[in-house]
Write a protein that holds these residues in place. Sequence first.
Motif, PDB file in Angstrom:
ATOM      1  N   SER A   1       0.813  -1.311   0.010  1.00  0.00           N
ATOM      2  CA  SER A   1       0.040  -0.156  -0.082  1.00  0.00           C
ATOM      3  C   SER A   1       0.863   1.356  -0.108  1.00  0.00           C
ATOM      4  N   THR A   2       0.143   2.436  -0.547  1.00  0.00           N
ATOM      5  CA  THR A   2       0.980   3.695  -0.432  1.00  0.00           C
ATOM      6  C   THR A   2      -0.188   4.491  -0.504  1.00  0.00           C
ATOM      7  N   SER A   3       0.513   5.964  -0.357  1.00  0.00           N
ATOM      8  CA  SER A   3      -0.599   7.116  -0.273  1.00  0.00           C
ATOM      9  C   SER A   3      -0.131   7.760  -1.598  1.00  0.00           C
TER      10      SER A   3
ATOM     11  N   GLU B   1       6.934   5.523  -2.223  1.00  0.00           N
ATOM     12  CA  GLU B   1       7.348   4.331  -2.181  1.00  0.00           C
ATOM     13  C   GLU B   1       6.168   3.583  -1.660  1.00  0.00           C
ATOM     14  N   GLN B   2       6.047   2.364  -1.986  1.00  0.00           N
ATOM     15  CA  GLN B   2       4.977   1.258  -1.591  1.00  0.00           C
ATOM     16  C   GLN B   2       5.573   0.700  -0.493  1.00  0.00           C
ATOM     17  N   TYR B   3       4.875   0.135   0.623  1.00  0.00           N
ATOM     18  CA  TYR B   3       5.167  -0.794   1.679  1.00  0.00           C
ATOM     19  C   TYR B   3       4.456  -2.141   1.677  1.00  0.00           C
ATOM     20  N   PHE B   4       5.310  -3.032   1.685  1.00  0.00           N
ATOM     21  CA  PHE B   4       4.979  -4.498   1.634  1.00  0.00           C
ATOM     22  C   PHE B   4       4.668  -5.134   2.709  1.00  0.00           C
ATOM     23  N   GLY B   5       3.666  -5.879   2.701  1.00  0.00           N
ATOM     24  CA  GLY B   5       3.233  -7.168   3.768  1.00  0.00           C
ATOM     25  C   GLY B   5       4.178  -8.245   3.530  1.00  0.00           C
TER      26      GLY B   5
END
Lengths: 116, 113
Positions: B94-96, B101-105
């Motif tokens: 997810s990201t804003s 950058e994207q944040y991964f699970g």
Amino acid sequence: AQSVTQLDSHVSVSEGTPVLLRCNYSSSYSPSLFWYVQHPNKGLQLLLKYTSAATLVKGINGFEAEFKKSETSFHLTKPSAHMSDAAEYFCVVSPPPNFGNEKLTFGTGTRLTIIP
Amino acid sequence: DAGVIQSPRHEVTEMGQEVTLRCKPISGHDYLFWYRQTMMRGLELLIYFNNNVPIDDSGMPEDRFSAKMPNASFSTLKIQPSEPRDSAVYFCASTSGRAYEQYFGPGTRLTVT
């Protein structure tokens, strides 16, 4: 359009020696560039990012990368390798925020092995 | 913040069964992405959402795959029926819209036998 090429699929270095992971990009706009790291059986973690500010970017765990527009490169370096650096590293390119296309383009990855 | 949460972490199922993967994005993020990672194909973007609306599903392999985002804090990726070639690690990120950058699970490792 955008693309990224990681020039080495596998890099091996001895502990305590410098690390260089190479990445070249192609983009039709001013890109954002990232390095992500993936340790075995883990998710991807952001190491560092370039977003059109300073061309030399410092990240976590002593890593840094330099954006060179003339060479379309964004190589990742670290002065002294540690055993915990052993992982897969991905170079990633994306459009700027709010560009209307939020897709990341991933390189194929470079597996870094540290020799004790 | 707890980061992006995915469940289950591991799933083993038999061919032909339905599989549902779940994702909770970081609170306040308005983009959500589903990726698949295999040794052969690397990381592939399957689909992404903006404000709960699917924007690009061109990476979804075929009609057996479907994804939904009923609200800002939850998304599912469903495979029905599952096949052995669907075995992979599936990541949610997810990201804003204002972030880079994207944040991964942590991913869900799916094995279809």
